[in-house]
Write a protein that holds these residues in place. Structure first.
Motif, PDB file in Angstrom:
ATOM      1  N   ARG A 178     -14.715  37.843  27.097  1.00  0.00           N
ATOM      2  CA  ARG A 178     -13.857  38.729  27.902  1.00  0.00           C
ATOM      3  C   ARG A 178     -12.381  38.425  27.730  1.00  0.00           C
ATOM      4  NH1 ARG A 178     -17.316  37.337  32.563  1.00  0.00           N
ATOM      5  NH2 ARG A 178     -19.049  38.744  32.408  1.00  0.00           N
ATOM      6  N   GLU A 179     -12.036  37.146  27.722  1.00  0.00           N
ATOM      7  CA  GLU A 179     -10.620  36.771  27.634  1.00  0.00           C
ATOM      8  C   GLU A 179     -10.038  37.220  26.306  1.00  0.00           C
ATOM      9  OE1 GLU A 179     -12.977  34.297  28.751  1.00  0.00           O
ATOM     10  OE2 GLU A 179     -12.485  35.296  30.637  1.00  0.00           O
ATOM     11  N   GLY A 224      -8.758  40.593  35.148  1.00  0.00           N
ATOM     12  CA  GLY A 224      -8.981  39.395  34.354  1.00  0.00           C
ATOM     13  C   GLY A 224     -10.422  38.955  34.285  1.00  0.00           C
ATOM     14  N   GLY A 225     -11.341  39.760  34.813  1.00  0.00           N
ATOM     15  CA  GLY A 225     -12.759  39.458  34.656  1.00  0.00           C
ATOM     16  C   GLY A 225     -13.326  38.558  35.735  1.00  0.00           C
ATOM     17  N   GLY A 273      -8.446  34.400  32.025  1.00  0.00           N
ATOM     18  CA  GLY A 273      -8.640  35.782  32.435  1.00  0.00           C
ATOM     19  C   GLY A 273      -7.658  36.190  33.518  1.00  0.00           C
TER      20      GLY A 273
END
Lengths: 326, 544
Positions: A8-9, A254-255, A267
């Motif tokens: 994700r990041e 940022g997840g 994130g």
């Protein structure tokens, strides 16, 4: 090893870079190192608050009172500074941390010891903290001319091309990242939010971990209280009004999972940067601020959808287990 | 009225005679490492443990045996500090102790492999093993390097090669279970509790687990081994303790025990229960299920349900019974198979279609799925029927009341008024509201999933009576139950499920508790089978 593309990041970093590139096409002056440093400095406070909020959200709570905490802490130091400019800066910094931390303790105790749902607690303390500012200041403003030069100047001190405000954010990011990765408490944030039942079985105290998250959020809000008041050189009841929503939005983008247990420092930082860049860039390329709100809203929903898709649960797999046994 | 008298406990077993005087230390026997005496634990409406005794000996495996709901898991939670007992005493190495939370029990050397997957899906394997007790460096930071190293060591002991940095959610259930075992082994414990440790392990892994158990025994640890599988108990255990209905009903040395004796202790009832079963002559087939399959939960489910019949579904928790029922109701999708309802092909794809076809499902967790606690009784009962009793979109309260009044009377609902909030009723009466609400739909088939679980005795009888009356009126009932007396007392026929398949079908006449337990646990071969299997057993899938 997880493929980068599923990370994700990494994806969010790509999005942020693409965003900067896109803006650069329309407004090349935006992408100069000086301006990017300016954007980073502008986003510093949001970034630090997002880290505290992340800890709270990861433990399945929420802190709606961060901005009110920031405003109250900021008002207290501003008033003390105005009343007695001789008090040295280290004392004021300690004071702002103590006030912010204490307000975090209040939130944490109400959640941990009294057992009130966190959204109710912090909705209440949000109003109480704002109201307290009014009671302290009588509704009056503390303006630049009432503050000592050191008070206003400290975050602006430049070091290696970046003001101290930005350096503070960098140091805080590194500290929080280290705390999350290398302390038992940091790991407990993940455990408590990820599976509270399992956390109890592992001998963790769910309530105490949530309390610790609130104290951390409070300390960061206190620090940001001083930074905000000195940066904008003014303190009044309504500073940073509604800013808690930006902070939560940065986390979600940022997840950080609002259901708890999932989130990374990287994130949250990227989420804050994303919001900071859109906020700064859209006026430059001539997009109305109303569009900017719609864009952040859309991004929040997109982020939640992406995160929800990656977390589908599987069934009990009775047959597969039975086959495995025979 | 029919009286079912399940076997009385035979009483001549080696354990029962001494059951009242707790665990005298025999000459030449080791003193127990842990001794629990008269442990009682109640929850609202349930007395989960009612004065149980348990002794664990160093270097020995004690098997804890009992039906679903006998209190085994509650005991484990008491022993690991999750629950605090209401009464009773825990002696650890002769010293009275109380456990103040899980960490405290762990510190005193008690560790458990829990039945539920109480692990962290988002974290790595190494973190799962060491959560809450991570090794730390001199400066108090988590020592990831040492943590990974020790994880590798433990897996080496287990002879598996799970990478310490794998995220738990990327592992299958069996490997997750190995992580749970590794977690228990990471602590230098004196007492190891294994709550159904082999439930999701393959044959090879089970053998490896036995080897681990032997190692732990050799190290002098006291092991509490909970299992439904008798062959397993005979393989690993030195001693046994049997629980029934929250009481310890027998204990002894495995050397003096046999399967028959243990089963009798497990299912024996001291009190004859009276079930208001009305004998009926079942009519034509209403529901016919043929070869129903689900990719992961069940396979080859075939049975017929006749008019006016109560069909019991027995099995251990997790045998796939609820999953089958949810599939019939259209909550879970099936992969193949056909269903006929009232002579018409019936495709179970959505609960709405099930309701229209006249099939209703009363789920197990009534609080979450069954009633709206904040609404009054009459609204709850009328809720699914609103479409029928509304006029151009408006609902007349009087008609809701009429509908509710009739069912409340038939179910002997105990409420001050029909306007009372359902949340303020007792568990049993809430269950009556749930059943009443679905009956108001006028269904042909009603599926009751554990209808009397956690319900007081009086309401239980009322629900049984009502169920019986409905069947006599021509309604077809499927009753999923884990309670043997209820299954025996209420069912016209019983299907037994194990591991996602139907493994037995029994007629009311030739049915006894032991047969059911044998079928459900896969121990048919262990003794002379007295069950008269109907021809439907031919449909039953072969099992390993």
């Amino acid at each position: 090893m997880q493929p980068l593309i599923r990370n994700r990041e990494f994806l969010l970093a790509l999005v942020v870079i693409a965003l900067i590139a896109l803006i650069g096409l329309r407004a090349p002056e935006f992408v100069t190192p000086g301006n990017l440093a300016q954007v980073f400095t502008d986003t510093s406070i949001l970034m630090m608050l997002a880290l505290g909020q992340m800890a709270v959200i990861m433990t399945r709570c929420i802190d709606l009172s961060v901005a009110a905490n920031l405003a109250l802490s900021g008002m207290v130091v501003a008033m003390v500074n105005a009343a007695n400019p001789a008090i040295p800066m280290p004392v004021l910094l300690l004071l702002t941390l103590v006030v912010g931390g204490a307000l975090g303790v209040v939130n944490g105790l109400l959640v941990w010891r009294v057992g009130i749902p966190s959204i109710v607690v912090t909705l209440g303390t949000l109003s109480i903290y704002r109201g307290t500012i009014f009671l302290l200041s009588g509704g009056a403003w503390i303006n630049a001319h009432q503050m000592s030069p050191a008070f206003i100047g400290l975050p602006r001190v430049e070091f290696l091309g970046l003001p101290l405000l930005a350096w503070t954010a960098i140091v805080i990011v590194l500290l929080v990242a280290a705390a999350i990765a290398w302390t038992r408490l940091g790991r407990a944030f993940y455990a408590v939010g990820g599976n509270p039942t399992a956390a109890v079985y592992a001998g963790l105290d769910v309530g105490r971990t949530q309390f610790a998250a609130y104290v951390m959020s409070g300390l960061l809000a206190g620090l940001c209280g001083y930074l905000w008041v000195s940066r904008y050189a003014v303190a009044y009841v309504d500073i940073a009004g509604g800013f808690e929503l930006d902070v939560i939005a940065a986390c979600v983008i940022g997840g950080v999972s609002i259901a708890g247990g999932i989130g990374t420092v990287g994130g949250a930082v990227l989420g804050a940067l994303f919001l900071g860049i859109t906020k700064n860039a859209l006026p430059v390329i001539g997009v109305s601020p109303f569009w900017q709100m719609a864009i952040s809203g859309g991004v929040i929903i997109a982020a939640v959808i992406i995160n929800a898709r990656s977390g589908r649960r599987r069934g009990r797999l009775i047959l597969r287990e039975a086959q495995a046994q025979s | 009225m029919v009286t079912v008298s399940a076997q009385k406990p035979s009483g001549e077993g080696p354990g029962e005679a001494q059951a009242s005087q707790p665990f005298p230390v025999m000459p030449g026997e080791p003193a127990p490492l842990l001794f629990m005496r008269g442990i009682a634990k109640s929850f609202p409406g349930v007395r989960a443990l009612d004065g149980v005794d348990l002794a664990l000996y160093p270097g020995q495996v004690t098997a804890l045996i009992g039906e679903n709901g006998a209190g085994k898991s509650t005991l484990v939670k008491t022993l690991t500090g999750i629950y605090q007992p209401d009464e009773g005493q825990i002696l650890l190495e002769g010293e009275a102790v109380t456990f103040d939370g899980a960490e405290d029990a762990m510190r005193r050397g008690i560790t458990a492999i829990h039945q539920e997957t109480v692990l962290f899906d988002e974290l790595t394997v190494a973190e799962n093993i060491f959560m809450g007790q991570q090794p730390r460096t001199r400066w108090g930071f988590v020592d990831w390097k040492l943590m990974r190293e020790r994880t590798r060591e433990i897996f080496a002991r287990l002879e598996t090669d799970i990478h310490p940095d794998t995220r738990l959610r990327d592992l299958g259930i069996a490997r997750k279970h190995l992580v749970a075992i590794a977690r228990a082994l990471s602590v230098d414990a004196k007492i190891v509790i294994m709550d159904e440790p082999t439930a999701s392990l393959s044959h090879k892994e089970v053998e490896e687990l036995y080897a681990i158990v032997d190692t732990l025994k050799a190290e002098g640890k006291a092991i509490l081994f909970i299992s439904h599988k008798f062959e397993e108990v005979f393989r690993v255990a030195d001693r046994y303790t049997v629980f029934r209905d929250g009481k310890s009903v027998g204990f002894g040395l495995m050397a003096n025990a046999d399967t028959n004796h243990l089963i009798r202790l497990m299912v024996g009832r001291t009190v004859d229960q009276v079930f208001p079963k009305i004998e009926t002559e079942p009519g034509e087939a209403v529901l016919a299920v043929e070869g129903l399959c689900h990719p992961t939960e069940f396979a080859d489910i075939s049975f017929t349900l006749r008019k006016g019949e109560i069909l019991g579904f027995y099995g251990l928790v997790g045998a796939g019974r609820s999953e089958v029922m949810q599939a019939l109701f259209g909550i879970t999708a099936t992969s193949s198979g056909s269903v006929t309802l009232g002579g018409q092909p019936y495709r179970c794809t959505h609960p709405r279609e099930a309701l229209e076809a006249g099939l209703v499902y009363v789920p197990e967790e009534r609080g979450r799925q069954g009633v709206v606690l904040q609404l009054p009784v009459f609204e709850n009962i009328a809720l699914p029927s609103l479409g029928r009793i509304s006029h151009s979109g408006f609902v007349r309260m009087a008609e809701q009341f009429d509908l509710a009044r009739g069912y409340a009377r038939r179910l002997q609902l105990k409420a001050h008024s029909l306007s009372q909030e359902v949340g303020t009723l007792s568990g049993g009466n809430q269950q009556k509201v749930v059943i009443g609400k679905w009956l108001a739909m006028g269904p042909r088939v009603i599926i009751l999933d554990e209808p009397t679980k956690g319900v007081d005795v009086g309401s239980k009888a009322a629900i049984h009576g009502f169920m019986s009356e409905l069947a006599a009126q021509g309604l077809s009932v499927i009753m999923v139950s884990s309670e043997i007396p209820e299954i025996l007392g209420m069912s016209d026929r019983v299907m037994v499920m194990r591991e996602g398949r139907i493994v037995g079908a029994f007629e009311r006449g030739g049915l006894d508790a032991e047969t059911l337990v044998r079928a459900a646990t896969g121990n048919e071969g262990a003794a002379s089978t007295s069950g008269t299997a109907s021809q439907e057993q031919a449909h039953a899938a072969p099992h390993p």
